[in-house]
Design an enzyme around this catalytic site. Structure first.
Site, mmCIF file in Angstrom:
data_model
loop_
_atom_site.group_PDB
_atom_site.id
_atom_site.type_symbol
_atom_site.label_atom_id
_atom_site.label_comp_id
_atom_site.label_asym_id
_atom_site.label_seq_id
_atom_site.Cartn_x
_atom_site.Cartn_y
_atom_site.Cartn_z
ATOM 1 N N LYS A 97 47.119 82.629 46.986
ATOM 2 C CA LYS A 97 46.210 81.975 46.005
ATOM 3 C C LYS A 97 46.345 80.967 46.013
ATOM 4 C CE LYS A 97 42.435 83.133 46.618
ATOM 5 N NZ LYS A 97 41.615 83.392 47.879
ATOM 6 N N TYR A 135 49.535 88.641 45.243
ATOM 7 C CA TYR A 135 48.125 88.273 45.652
ATOM 8 C C TYR A 135 48.092 86.726 44.875
ATOM 9 C CZ TYR A 135 43.674 87.842 44.620
ATOM 10 O OH TYR A 135 41.934 86.316 44.555
ATOM 11 N N THR A 145 41.073 81.823 41.950
ATOM 12 C CA THR A 145 40.678 82.969 41.515
ATOM 13 C C THR A 145 41.451 82.535 40.039
ATOM 14 O OG1 THR A 145 42.024 85.091 40.372
ATOM 15 C CG2 THR A 145 42.722 83.736 42.544
ATOM 16 N N ASP A 146 40.931 83.419 39.298
ATOM 17 C CA ASP A 146 41.539 83.122 37.301
ATOM 18 C C ASP A 146 42.773 82.990 38.010
ATOM 19 O OD1 ASP A 146 40.417 85.858 37.083
ATOM 20 O OD2 ASP A 146 39.654 85.078 35.037
ATOM 21 N N GLU A 147 43.449 84.234 38.658
ATOM 22 C CA GLU A 147 44.757 84.784 38.706
ATOM 23 C C GLU A 147 46.113 83.699 38.747
ATOM 24 O OE1 GLU A 147 44.681 89.040 39.893
ATOM 25 O OE2 GLU A 147 43.125 89.562 39.385
ATOM 26 N N ASP A 183 34.655 87.144 60.103
ATOM 27 C CA ASP A 183 35.782 87.997 59.255
ATOM 28 C C ASP A 183 36.758 89.033 60.424
ATOM 29 O OD1 ASP A 183 35.928 90.544 58.036
ATOM 30 O OD2 ASP A 183 34.602 89.732 56.518
HETATM 31 N N1 LIG Z 1 36.931 89.789 43.574
HETATM 32 C C1 LIG Z 1 36.934 89.130 42.398
HETATM 33 O O1 LIG Z 1 36.863 89.937 41.680
HETATM 34 C C2 LIG Z 1 37.629 88.581 42.470
HETATM 35 C C3 LIG Z 1 37.460 86.424 41.429
HETATM 36 C C4 LIG Z 1 37.814 86.071 41.758
HETATM 37 C C5 LIG Z 1 37.739 84.920 43.615
HETATM 38 N N2 LIG Z 1 37.707 86.380 44.707
HETATM 39 C C6 LIG Z 1 37.963 85.359 45.349
HETATM 40 O O2 LIG Z 1 37.171 85.778 46.345
HETATM 41 C C7 LIG Z 1 37.686 85.773 47.505
HETATM 42 C C8 LIG Z 1 36.989 87.163 47.903
HETATM 43 O O3 LIG Z 1 36.984 88.238 47.313
HETATM 44 P P1 LIG Z 1 36.232 89.614 47.595
HETATM 45 O O4 LIG Z 1 35.862 90.653 45.772
HETATM 46 O O5 LIG Z 1 34.870 89.889 48.453
HETATM 47 O O6 LIG Z 1 37.605 90.746 48.599
HETATM 48 P P2 LIG Z 1 36.266 90.985 49.206
HETATM 49 O O7 LIG Z 1 38.469 92.170 49.381
HETATM 50 O O8 LIG Z 1 35.912 92.425 48.881
HETATM 51 O O9 LIG Z 1 36.639 90.741 50.757
HETATM 52 C C9 LIG Z 1 37.764 89.953 51.539
HETATM 53 C C10 LIG Z 1 37.131 89.845 53.111
HETATM 54 O O10 LIG Z 1 38.023 89.037 54.017
HETATM 55 C C11 LIG Z 1 38.404 89.711 55.325
HETATM 56 N N3 LIG Z 1 38.805 88.984 55.682
HETATM 57 C C12 LIG Z 1 40.875 89.172 55.186
HETATM 58 N N4 LIG Z 1 41.391 88.250 56.058
HETATM 59 C C13 LIG Z 1 41.084 87.752 56.436
HETATM 60 C C14 LIG Z 1 41.131 86.710 57.780
HETATM 61 N N5 LIG Z 1 43.023 87.279 58.298
HETATM 62 N N6 LIG Z 1 40.217 86.607 58.282
HETATM 63 C C15 LIG Z 1 39.655 86.836 58.660
HETATM 64 N N7 LIG Z 1 38.717 87.354 57.524
HETATM 65 C C16 LIG Z 1 40.086 88.330 56.831
HETATM 66 C C17 LIG Z 1 37.943 90.733 54.919
HETATM 67 O O11 LIG Z 1 37.869 91.884 56.452
HETATM 68 C C18 LIG Z 1 36.914 90.774 54.067
HETATM 69 O O12 LIG Z 1 35.503 91.864 54.674
HETATM 70 C C19 LIG Z 1 39.111 86.118 47.698
HETATM 71 O O13 LIG Z 1 39.089 85.265 48.873
HETATM 72 C C20 LIG Z 1 39.197 86.455 46.840
HETATM 73 O O14 LIG Z 1 40.727 85.609 46.229
HETATM 74 C C21 LIG Z 1 38.025 87.249 44.402
#
Ligand SMILES: NC(=O)c1ccc[n+]([C@@H]2O[C@H](COP(=O)([O-])OP(=O)(O)OC[C@H]3O[C@@H](n4cnc5c(N)ncnc54)[C@H](O)[C@@H]3O)[C@@H](O)[C@H]2O)c1
Length: 310
Positions: free
Chosen positions: A147, A143, A119-121, A32
């Site tokens: 994805k 965004y 993501t569903d987006e 991370d």
């Molecule tokens: N939150 C939602 O509702 C949701 C729904 C569907 C999919 N997702 C996907 O799930 C994944 C996680 O989402 P989340 O809500 O936990 O996100 P978040 O923003 O809470 O966490 C993302 C983490 O990734 C790390 N990160 C970002 N860029 C990085 C890089 N270049 N190298 C290393 N680490 C990096 C950040 O430091 C952070 O700790 C994402 O890929 C998102 O697209 C999220």
């Protein structure tokens, strides 16, 4: 040798996934880069099966050996991507490309399964009905465009180099440890601080909510299944408009809503809705939690944090 490499494991969903796999006895390396959303001192840092590397996935020059690479790392806040999408492109597209490059350089028997948490987006919005995994991708904002682009690299690296993958497209997650820029923790924190909550448009955007633990269990179930080179939708079918979610939280907190309605933003989808027939049929997965039944535990998490810090 690790069982899992998890990227973005100090974020919301990744940290729950690490908790789950440590409980199951797996060894994990978390990569991370620690952005503003990342959590420190989550609770698993001293676990004997846990290792951590602070690094950017778009820049790493070495990928340690593992069986499964689960890529959660991403910039994930739509509003930021509308302001400036450069960082989104770097992490969400270049990052995935760099990970895939490292995998393809490995001997075939040494390659991990590449699991892309999408993501569903990526589908864009839908007024009636639901999207299935066969539907085409039509992202509405930078965004979701990054994805969708990342997914294309995953298919291409499968076709060209034979890298095994799973892609999941999950709906909006809720649960503890979500950064308070996202709707649910933002409402809770605004209510606790006595601030008014900004609602874009009339609050009628519909989202389907899935508990973060359901999402993580679905990912692990897919890893442990024999399914490979497949895309799966994940959701609970628990649909609610943003205004319904906001009112539910104020009601459960027993606080009079303070809402401020402002102009709609571009790039916001009206409704997301996906079918989960495929994951139900293929691995018999179903969500366990509902928003109305579990929102109190989420409110308590933020309330405890707020009281500790004030
Ligand atoms: N939150 C939602 O509702 C949701 C729904 C569907 C999919 N997702 C996907 O799930 C994944 C996680 O989402 P989340 O809500 O936990 O996100 P978040 O923003 O809470 O966490 C993302 C983490 O990734 C790390 N990160 C970002 N860029 C990085 C890089 N270049 N190298 C290393 N680490 C990096 C950040 O430091 C952070 O700790 C994402 O890929 C998102 O697209 C999220």
């Amino acid at each position: 040798m690790y069982d899992f490499i998890v990227t973005g494991g100090c974020g919301f969903i990744g940290s729950h996934f690490i908790e789950l796999i440590l409980k199951k006895g797996f060894r994990v390396l978390n990569i991370d880069k620690m952005t503003y959303v990342s959590w420190e001192n989550i609770g698993f840092e001293n676990h004997p099966h846990y290792s951590f590397l602070k690094a950017d996935i778009s820049e790493i020059s070495n990928l340690p050996k593992c069986d499964y690479l689960i890529n959660f790392a991403a910039e994930s806040f739509v509003d930021n991507s509308i302001e400036n999408s450069e960082e989104f492109f770097r992490s969400n597209v270049n990052g995935v490309h760099n990970l895939l490059e490292h995998i393809r350089m490995k001997a075939k028997f040494d390659r991990p399964l590449f699991f892309q948490v999408s993501t569903d987006e990526v589908y864009g919005d839908i007024i009636d009905g639901v999207f299935t995994e066969e539907d085409y991708l039509k992202p509405s904002n930078p965004y979701s465009a990054t994805k969708a682009a990342a997914e294309q690299f995953v298919y291409a690296y499968n076709r060209t180099y034979g890298i095994d993958y799973i892609i999941t497209r999950c709906s909006n997650n809720f649960g503890c440890r979500q950064y308070p820029e996202k709707l649910i923790p933002k409402v809770i924190m605004s209510a606790l601080a006595g601030r008014s909550m900004t609602i874009h448009g009339d609050g009628s955007y519909v989202r389907s909510w899935v508990h973060v633990e359901d999402h993580c269990e679905a990912i692990l179930a897919l890893v442990e299944s024999e399914k490979r080179n497949q895309v799966y939708n994940i959701c609970s079918g628990d649909e609610a408009s943003n205004l319904e979610v906001v009112n539910l939280i104020y009601e459960r907190m027993n606080i009079e809503p303070k809402l401020q309605f402002v102009e709609n933003r571009w790039g916001q989808d009206l409704r997301y809705a996906i079918s989960t027939n495929k994951i139900e049929k293929d691995i018999n997965w179903k969500s366990r939690f509902k928003l109305k039944e579990t929102i109190d535990e989420v409110i308590k998490f933020y309330k405890d944090k707020y009281e500790k810090n004030s």
